[in-house]
Design an enzyme around this catalytic site. Structure first.
Site, PDB file in Angstrom:
ATOM      1  N   LYS A 103      -9.937  -9.688   4.247  1.00 43.56           N
ATOM      2  CA  LYS A 103     -10.676 -10.353   5.338  1.00 43.56           C
ATOM      3  C   LYS A 103     -10.793  -9.478   6.565  1.00 43.56           C
ATOM      4  O   LYS A 103     -11.765  -9.596   7.336  1.00 43.56           O
ATOM      5  CB  LYS A 103     -10.046 -11.701   5.707  1.00 43.56           C
ATOM      6  N   ILE A 134      -8.030 -21.428  -2.674  1.00 46.85           N
ATOM      7  CA  ILE A 134      -8.994 -22.527  -2.454  1.00 46.85           C
ATOM      8  C   ILE A 134     -10.425 -21.986  -2.577  1.00 46.85           C
ATOM      9  O   ILE A 134     -10.779 -21.020  -1.903  1.00 46.85           O
ATOM     10  CB  ILE A 134      -8.852 -23.121  -1.029  1.00 46.85           C
ATOM     11  N   GLU A 188       0.902 -10.686   5.769  1.00 43.98           N
ATOM     12  CA  GLU A 188       0.212  -9.398   5.724  1.00 43.98           C
ATOM     13  C   GLU A 188       1.252  -8.277   5.824  1.00 43.98           C
ATOM     14  O   GLU A 188       2.382  -8.509   6.258  1.00 43.98           O
ATOM     15  CB  GLU A 188      -0.769  -9.292   6.893  1.00 43.98           C
ATOM     16  N   ASP A 199      -5.327 -12.831  11.723  1.00 41.44           N
ATOM     17  CA  ASP A 199      -5.742 -13.101  10.338  1.00 41.44           C
ATOM     18  C   ASP A 199      -6.613 -14.369  10.309  1.00 41.44           C
ATOM     19  O   ASP A 199      -7.672 -14.392   9.672  1.00 41.44           O
ATOM     20  CB  ASP A 199      -4.497 -13.267   9.454  1.00 41.44           C
ATOM     21  N   LYS A 203     -10.654 -14.846   9.351  1.00 45.01           N
ATOM     22  CA  LYS A 203     -11.135 -15.806   8.354  1.00 45.01           C
ATOM     23  C   LYS A 203     -12.168 -16.768   8.943  1.00 45.01           C
ATOM     24  O   LYS A 203     -13.168 -17.080   8.295  1.00 45.01           O
ATOM     25  CB  LYS A 203      -9.949 -16.574   7.769  1.00 45.01           C
ATOM     26  N   GLY A 308      -0.311 -16.111  -1.560  1.00 44.70           N
ATOM     27  CA  GLY A 308       0.582 -15.939  -2.709  1.00 44.70           C
ATOM     28  C   GLY A 308      -0.144 -15.286  -3.872  1.00 44.70           C
ATOM     29  O   GLY A 308      -1.374 -15.338  -3.967  1.00 44.70           O
TER      30      GLY A 308
HETATM   31  P1  NAP Z   1       0.548  -5.510  -0.828  1.00 45.39           P
HETATM   32  O1  NAP Z   1       1.482  -6.369  -1.603  1.00 45.39           O
HETATM   33  O2  NAP Z   1       1.077  -4.777   0.351  1.00 45.39           O
HETATM   34  O3  NAP Z   1      -0.107  -4.474  -1.853  1.00 45.39           O
HETATM   35  C1  NAP Z   1      -0.918  -3.425  -1.438  1.00 45.39           C
HETATM   36  C2  NAP Z   1      -1.145  -2.507  -2.628  1.00 45.39           C
HETATM   37  O4  NAP Z   1      -2.080  -1.514  -2.275  1.00 45.39           O
HETATM   38  C3  NAP Z   1       0.108  -1.786  -3.103  1.00 45.39           C
HETATM   39  O5  NAP Z   1       0.119  -1.715  -4.505  1.00 45.39           O
HETATM   40  C4  NAP Z   1      -0.025  -0.396  -2.488  1.00 45.39           C
HETATM   41  O6  NAP Z   1       0.602   0.628  -3.270  1.00 45.39           O
HETATM   42  C5  NAP Z   1      -1.536  -0.220  -2.550  1.00 45.39           C
HETATM   43  N1  NAP Z   1      -2.045   0.684  -1.504  1.00 45.39           N
HETATM   44  C6  NAP Z   1      -2.005   0.525  -0.161  1.00 45.39           C
HETATM   45  N2  NAP Z   1      -2.608   1.541   0.459  1.00 45.39           N
HETATM   46  C7  NAP Z   1      -3.046   2.372  -0.516  1.00 45.39           C
HETATM   47  C8  NAP Z   1      -3.751   3.612  -0.521  1.00 45.39           C
HETATM   48  N3  NAP Z   1      -4.127   4.189   0.630  1.00 45.39           N
HETATM   49  N4  NAP Z   1      -4.039   4.191  -1.711  1.00 45.39           N
HETATM   50  C9  NAP Z   1      -3.670   3.606  -2.862  1.00 45.39           C
HETATM   51  N5  NAP Z   1      -3.010   2.429  -2.925  1.00 45.39           N
HETATM   52  C10 NAP Z   1      -2.700   1.827  -1.766  1.00 45.39           C
HETATM   53  O7  NAP Z   1      -0.689  -6.370  -0.285  1.00 45.39           O
HETATM   54  P2  NAP Z   1      -1.208  -7.788  -0.850  1.00 45.39           P
HETATM   55  O8  NAP Z   1      -0.384  -8.884  -0.256  1.00 45.39           O
HETATM   56  O9  NAP Z   1      -1.403  -7.719  -2.305  1.00 45.39           O
HETATM   57  O10 NAP Z   1      -2.624  -7.884  -0.090  1.00 45.39           O
HETATM   58  C11 NAP Z   1      -3.702  -7.109  -0.493  1.00 45.39           C
HETATM   59  C12 NAP Z   1      -4.974  -7.598   0.190  1.00 45.39           C
HETATM   60  O11 NAP Z   1      -5.197  -8.968  -0.160  1.00 45.39           O
HETATM   61  C13 NAP Z   1      -4.935  -7.571   1.723  1.00 45.39           C
HETATM   62  O12 NAP Z   1      -6.228  -7.297   2.200  1.00 45.39           O
HETATM   63  C14 NAP Z   1      -4.559  -9.006   2.093  1.00 45.39           C
HETATM   64  O13 NAP Z   1      -5.013  -9.371   3.370  1.00 45.39           O
HETATM   65  C15 NAP Z   1      -5.300  -9.761   1.022  1.00 45.39           C
HETATM   66  N6  NAP Z   1      -4.768 -11.083   0.709  1.00 45.39           N
HETATM   67  C16 NAP Z   1      -3.435 -11.230   0.463  1.00 45.39           C
HETATM   68  C17 NAP Z   1      -2.965 -12.501   0.130  1.00 45.39           C
HETATM   69  C18 NAP Z   1      -1.509 -12.715  -0.155  1.00 45.39           C
HETATM   70  O14 NAP Z   1      -1.130 -13.878  -0.343  1.00 45.39           O
HETATM   71  N7  NAP Z   1      -0.674 -11.681  -0.214  1.00 45.39           N
HETATM   72  C19 NAP Z   1      -3.841 -13.583   0.053  1.00 45.39           C
HETATM   73  C20 NAP Z   1      -5.196 -13.371   0.315  1.00 45.39           C
HETATM   74  C21 NAP Z   1      -5.663 -12.121   0.638  1.00 45.39           C
HETATM   75  P3  NAP Z   1       2.190   0.629  -3.553  1.00 45.39           P
HETATM   76  O15 NAP Z   1       2.438  -0.523  -4.466  1.00 45.39           O
HETATM   77  O16 NAP Z   1       2.456   1.931  -4.186  1.00 45.39           O
HETATM   78  O17 NAP Z   1       2.837   0.445  -2.202  1.00 45.39           O
HETATM   79  N1  HSE Z   2      -1.289 -13.488   5.163  1.00 43.29           N
HETATM   80  C1  HSE Z   2      -2.285 -14.409   4.729  1.00 43.29           C
HETATM   81  C2  HSE Z   2      -1.806 -15.809   4.973  1.00 43.29           C
HETATM   82  C3  HSE Z   2      -2.562 -14.199   3.276  1.00 43.29           C
HETATM   83  O1  HSE Z   2      -0.603 -16.006   5.175  1.00 43.29           O
HETATM   84  O2  HSE Z   2      -2.628 -16.728   4.997  1.00 43.29           O
HETATM   85  C4  HSE Z   2      -3.696 -15.071   2.762  1.00 43.29           C
HETATM   86  O3  HSE Z   2      -4.915 -14.660   3.300  1.00 43.29           O
END
Ligand code: NAP
Ligand code: HSE
Length: 438
Positions: A103, A134, A188, A199, A203, A308
């Site tokens: 986002k 959702i 995040e 954040d 959104k 999640g």
């Molecule tokens: P995360 O757990 O921190 O995972 C990030 C991943 O990207 C890791 O595997 C990391 O590698 C890799 N990475 C980061 N920078 C990189 C680079 N420059 N080159 C190659 N790989 C790279 O993050 P996440 O929670 O999955 O979130 C990812 C995205 O989804 C974000 O934009 C977040 O806002 C969005 N999002 C997250 C959620 C949630 O619930 N977590 C929900 C909705 C949206 P390593 O594993 O080696 O560190």
């Molecule tokens: N950090 C975000 C949250 C992940 O807690 O809502 C989902 O976008």
């Protein structure tokens, strides 16, 4: 039959959830079985990962993934602005459709990305960027397309809702419960984005753009997070019959017709008192809820897990399937891009100045505990034509009183002026808190 090649940019919380679904296609839509992860970019190749993917498809050079000719759909789940934005653009220019949960990138560069996608004839789908699991993006683009939307509001950050619910119901300390939200993969990578409200602002910018049909200048959204919220306000709110939620609100100004191209929208993010009998008060934990109001639909509420691994992956895979389904169709017959799946804007949206935002307010004042203070405060509100719903004095100690005022709906400019005068009263020590109120 040749499978559809998927490239994952990131294998963290969301990426692993996506890989889990694709690796276990049984009992899911048959198209899931047609997907194959053929490349994964991560930062650290040595990290132990509990995912059945061969080492040979891993790389630390994410640009290899977007240029890989065996990949048709690039899934950006690495987060951050750069290199994520450049990777998305490069993938589009290489003729690949993109699914992203990012986002932060879409709220700031969505228009540029949509234009690139249009020029290249590919899709960029973003269901996971708002509301975790959702479905809200595609409903706004497609199912609700016949409506004149008047308001989009709700709880759109899972981390802060988890924190506020635990603080309110169990009295857990802010820092402890934030750490837990990080461990659960909700926050995040820099949790300031969650707790400072940015954040949620990203959104609501995205939702407003879709609901009201024009790009939103993300930088103009007044944003307050929960990082400065004091436990005493949670306590007073409860005594007055309210819970506190971090709300994001976007509404069309009154007297604006749908035909006008210049559309002043009031958009803001702030901790807000929600009456205990309001449906949003019952939205707890990591859950999100988004209320869409429009004509002729009336009100429709979207509820579910807002963050999640599994829930967010569910949204990402839905987007992959939408693209995969369309790609298999268009290989049989020649089709243009589906206008409903593609991003579209049809007017210019302006964000109203903060002083024009009209809402109810909660104000907590620390004053001397002397007779007549409440009267003086009431007089200033009266002079500024601010009608008060309630004014209550809470426990006075050490010759100090805590006075909580709830106003009726007023413009924020009026409130600002009144608070300036109130601050200058010799009996008033400080304005300790201001929040919205439903
Ligand atoms: P995360 O757990 O921190 O995972 C990030 C991943 O990207 C890791 O595997 C990391 O590698 C890799 N990475 C980061 N920078 C990189 C680079 N420059 N080159 C190659 N790989 C790279 O993050 P996440 O929670 O999955 O979130 C990812 C995205 O989804 C974000 O934009 C977040 O806002 C969005 N999002 C997250 C959620 C949630 O619930 N977590 C929900 C909705 C949206 P390593 O594993 O080696 O560190
Ligand atoms: N950090 C975000 C949250 C992940 O807690 O809502 C989902 O976008």
């Amino acid at each position: 039959m040749k499978k559809i090649g998927i490239g994952l940019l990131g294998l963290g919380t969301v990426g692993q959830g996506v890989a889990n679904i694709i690796s276990n296609p049984n009992d899911r839509h048959p198209l899931v079985g047609e997907l194959e992860i053929v490349g994964v970019a991560v930062r650290n190749l040595q990290k132990k990962r509990d995912i059945p993917l061969p080492d040979s498809i891993f790389t630390t050079n994410a640009f290899e993934i977007v240029e890989n000719p065996n990949i048709q759909i690039v899934v950006e789940v690495m987060g951050g602005i750069e290199p994520a934005k450049s990777l998305i653009i490069q993938a589009i220019r290489a003729g690949k459709s993109v699914v992203t949960a990012n986002k932060a990138v879409i709220a700031r560069h969505g228009e540029e990305i949509a234009n690139e996608a249009k020029a290249a004839g590919v899709y960029v789908l973003i269901e996971a960027a708002v509301g975790g699991g959702i479905p809200i993006i595609e409903p706004l683009k497609q199912s609700l397309g016949g409506n004149q939307i008047t308001k989009v509001s709700g709880i759109i950050n899972g981390t802060t809702n988890y924190i506020l619910s635990r603080m309110d119901k169990e009295g857990v300390h802010y820092a402890d419960v934030l750490r837990e939200a990080q461990e659960l993969g909700y926050a995040e990578s820099d949790p300031a984005a969650d707790v400072e409200g940015s954040d949620a602002a990203d959104k609501i910018a995205i939702l407003s753009g879709l609901a009201f049909g024009g790009a939103i200048n993300r930088a103009n959204i007044p944003t307050t997070g929960i990082n400065l919220l004091e436990a005493i306000d949670v306590n007073y709110a409860r005594k007055l019959g309210y819970g506190i939620k971090l709300l994001a609100i976007s509404e069309k100004g009154k007297n604006i017709t749908q035909a006008e191209i210049s559309q002043p929208l009031s958009i803001w993010v702030e901790p807000t008192l929600v009456p205990e009998d309001n449906p949003l008060a019952g939205v707890n934990g990591v859950n999100n809820a988004i209320l869409v109001e429009g004509n002729p639909i009336g009100q429709v509420m979207f509820f579910g897990p807002g963050a999640g691994s599994g829930p967010t992956a569910s949204a990402v895979v839905a987007d992959i399937l939408n693209i995969a389904g369309f790609q298999s169709m268009s290989s049989e017959i020649s089709l243009n891009l589906d206008p409903l799946l593609s991003a579209k804007s049809w007017r210019i949206c302006h964000i109203a100045e903060e002083k024009e935002i009209t809402k109810k307010n909660y104000i907590r004042l620390i004053t001397e505990d002397t007779p007549g203070v409440i009267g003086q405060i009431g007089t200033i509100f009266g002079q500024k034509k601010i009608s008060i719903e309630s004014i209550v004095q809470f426990d006075a100690s050490d010759s100090e009183a805590e006075i909580v005022v709830i106003t009726h709906k007023i413009k924020q400019g009026q409130l600002e002026e009144a608070l300036l005068d109130i601050k200058n009263l010799p009996e008033v020590k400080r304005i300790a808190a201001t929040m919205g109120c439903l």
